[in-house]
Design an enzyme around this catalytic site. Structure first.
Site, PDB file in Angstrom:
ATOM      1  N   ASN A   9       7.408  25.938  44.295  1.00 59.28           N
ATOM      2  CA  ASN A   9       8.194  25.090  43.398  1.00 59.28           C
ATOM      3  C   ASN A   9       9.665  25.281  43.779  1.00 59.28           C
ATOM      4  O   ASN A   9      10.295  26.246  43.371  1.00 59.28           O
ATOM      5  CB  ASN A   9       7.942  25.507  41.942  1.00 59.28           C
ATOM      6  CG  ASN A   9       8.802  24.722  40.968  1.00 59.28           C
ATOM      7  OD1 ASN A   9       9.439  23.736  41.347  1.00 59.28           O
ATOM      8  ND2 ASN A   9       8.821  25.158  39.713  1.00 59.28           N
ATOM      9  N   LYS A  11      12.143  23.604  42.885  1.00 59.38           N
ATOM     10  CA  LYS A  11      13.082  23.213  41.821  1.00 59.38           C
ATOM     11  C   LYS A  11      14.194  22.347  42.439  1.00 59.38           C
ATOM     12  O   LYS A  11      13.924  21.602  43.377  1.00 59.38           O
ATOM     13  CB  LYS A  11      13.622  24.459  41.113  1.00 59.38           C
ATOM     14  CG  LYS A  11      12.490  25.399  40.685  1.00 59.38           C
ATOM     15  CD  LYS A  11      12.909  26.498  39.776  1.00 59.38           C
ATOM     16  CE  LYS A  11      11.698  27.341  39.407  1.00 59.38           C
ATOM     17  NZ  LYS A  11      11.960  28.375  38.437  1.00 59.38           N
ATOM     18  N   HIS A  94       6.806  22.029  33.118  1.00 59.95           N
ATOM     19  CA  HIS A  94       7.506  23.273  33.458  1.00 59.95           C
ATOM     20  C   HIS A  94       8.439  23.671  32.316  1.00 59.95           C
ATOM     21  O   HIS A  94       9.058  22.803  31.690  1.00 59.95           O
ATOM     22  CB  HIS A  94       8.284  23.107  34.763  1.00 59.95           C
ATOM     23  CG  HIS A  94       8.738  24.426  35.303  1.00 59.95           C
ATOM     24  ND1 HIS A  94       9.843  25.077  34.806  1.00 59.95           N
ATOM     25  CD2 HIS A  94       8.218  25.244  36.251  1.00 59.95           C
ATOM     26  CE1 HIS A  94       9.978  26.241  35.439  1.00 59.95           C
ATOM     27  NE2 HIS A  94       9.006  26.359  36.321  1.00 59.95           N
ATOM     28  N   GLU A  96      11.297  24.853  32.286  1.00 61.07           N
ATOM     29  CA  GLU A  96      12.687  24.406  32.429  1.00 61.07           C
ATOM     30  C   GLU A  96      12.844  22.979  31.905  1.00 61.07           C
ATOM     31  O   GLU A  96      13.853  22.643  31.290  1.00 61.07           O
ATOM     32  CB  GLU A  96      13.126  24.527  33.904  1.00 61.07           C
ATOM     33  CG  GLU A  96      13.395  25.979  34.274  1.00 61.07           C
ATOM     34  CD  GLU A  96      13.130  26.321  35.729  1.00 61.07           C
ATOM     35  OE1 GLU A  96      13.026  25.409  36.571  1.00 61.07           O
ATOM     36  OE2 GLU A  96      13.011  27.538  36.011  1.00 61.07           O
ATOM     37  N   GLU A 166       2.757  30.520  33.110  1.00 60.23           N
ATOM     38  CA  GLU A 166       4.081  31.007  33.484  1.00 60.23           C
ATOM     39  C   GLU A 166       4.777  31.585  32.250  1.00 60.23           C
ATOM     40  O   GLU A 166       5.412  30.833  31.480  1.00 60.23           O
ATOM     41  CB  GLU A 166       4.935  29.861  34.039  1.00 60.23           C
ATOM     42  CG  GLU A 166       4.399  29.284  35.335  1.00 60.23           C
ATOM     43  CD  GLU A 166       5.528  28.704  36.193  1.00 60.23           C
ATOM     44  OE1 GLU A 166       5.603  29.073  37.374  1.00 60.23           O
ATOM     45  OE2 GLU A 166       6.333  27.914  35.677  1.00 60.23           O
ATOM     46  N   GLY A 172      12.056  33.768  37.266  1.00 64.70           N
ATOM     47  CA  GLY A 172      13.383  33.971  37.855  1.00 64.70           C
ATOM     48  C   GLY A 172      14.048  35.291  37.495  1.00 64.70           C
ATOM     49  O   GLY A 172      15.250  35.453  37.681  1.00 64.70           O
ATOM     50  N   SER A 211       8.242  35.074  38.970  1.00 67.64           N
ATOM     51  CA  SER A 211       8.676  36.170  39.850  1.00 67.64           C
ATOM     52  C   SER A 211       7.565  36.706  40.743  1.00 67.64           C
ATOM     53  O   SER A 211       7.505  37.899  41.043  1.00 67.64           O
ATOM     54  CB  SER A 211       9.296  37.305  39.027  1.00 67.64           C
ATOM     55  OG  SER A 211      10.464  36.844  38.378  1.00 67.64           O
TER      56      SER A 211
HETATM   57  P1  PGA Z   1      10.106  32.107  40.021  1.00 64.29           P
HETATM   58  O1  PGA Z   1       9.800  30.654  39.429  1.00 64.29           O
HETATM   59  O2  PGA Z   1       9.034  32.421  41.033  1.00 64.29           O
HETATM   60  O3  PGA Z   1      11.462  31.985  40.643  1.00 64.29           O
HETATM   61  O4  PGA Z   1      10.067  33.066  38.884  1.00 64.29           O
HETATM   62  C1  PGA Z   1       8.483  30.237  39.155  1.00 64.29           C
HETATM   63  C2  PGA Z   1       8.503  28.907  38.461  1.00 64.29           C
HETATM   64  O5  PGA Z   1       9.396  28.676  37.624  1.00 64.29           O
HETATM   65  O6  PGA Z   1       7.653  28.038  38.724  1.00 64.29           O
END
Ligand code: PGA
Length: 251
Positions: A9, A11, A94, A96, A166, A172, A211
């Protein structure tokens, strides 16, 4: 057995050069057959991804889709358009987008429907906040996120869908959830789907995100309930992402 899914992903990150670097690497080093690699790139890179990866086993996908049928919706991208660029997977829900764009479960269910109509596979993200976790509400939150979608689209639409668990507090941060905690939630997800329709549940892959990187991928992928990963930060570094594939292959 369903292949393990490693989905990148990106982003709102990455660029054409990175996509070219990934293409050069994967053209020479295809992933093993039981590992399915998907690059969910920003919309604007989809034509390039299609061009670079069409002769490879790497798949590409999008990070969102419009909940509407094609029409006067300035700035939106339809499922038809994603289908035209041969996306197989599309991330929806997601955290976000839920947080920054105020997306509700109802809206996400509409997106799920649009994908289902065109046989695109959703990577449906669900997960709890730190606060909800501290209050012991993880199970309730996951259940609510899934049930409102199942009510609107029906369990049959989950055939071959991907659910990305998630935990928001792990995204992150560099701190992935503990394998034993992931196992509990993934089993709850499978159990809940199986209660609705066991045959459909068997076609669903529940993957972990938050992460995940080359150092922890093995401890998570070895869990019986983890069918893969949704990878943010580590998927923007070819070294890290390719090492994750190598580690996954050793499991
Ligand atoms: P990350 O993001 O691996 O940077 O924690 C995962 C995601 O938000 O899909």
């Amino acid at each position: 057995m369903l292949p393990i899914l490693l989905a990148a992903n990106w982003k709102m990150q990455g660029n054409e050069k990175l996509l070219h670097d990934f293409a050069t690497y994967f053209t020479h080093t295809p992933p093993p057959e039981h590992i399915e690699v998907v690059l969910c790139v920003p919309f604007v890179y989809l034509p390039l991804a299609q061009k670079l990866f069409k002769q490879t086993t790497i798949r590409w996908g999008a990070q969102d889709v419009s909940p509407y049928q094609p029409g006067a919706y300035t700035g939106q991208i339809s499922a038809q358009m994603l289908s035209e660029f041969v996306c197989r997977y599309v991330i929806i829900g997601h955290s976000e987008r839920r947080a920054l764009c105020g997306e509700s479960d109802n809206l996400i269910a509409e997106k799920f429907k649009r994908l289902h109509e065109l046989k695109l596979l959703p990577i449906l993200c669900i997960g709890e906040t730190q606060e909800q976790r501290a209050k012991g509400e993880t199970d309730t939150v996951i259940h609510a996120q899934l049930s409102s979608i199942i009510e609107q689209v029906g369990i049959d639409a989950f055939h071959q869908a991907v659910i990305a668990y998630e935990p928001i507090w792990a995204i992150g941060t560099g701190n992935a959830a503990k394998p034993e905690d992931v196992e509990v939630v993934h089993n709850q997800i499978y159990h809940y789907l199986a209660q609705q329709n066991e045959a459909v549940a068997e076609t669903v892959r529940v993957i972990y995100g938050g992460s995940m990187n080359e150092n922890n991928v093995r401890s998570l992928i070895t869990l019986p309930s983890v069918a893969g990963g949704l990878v943010g930060g580590a998927s923007l570094k070819l070294d890290s992402f390719s090492e994750m594939i190598i580690q996954t292959n050793r499991v």
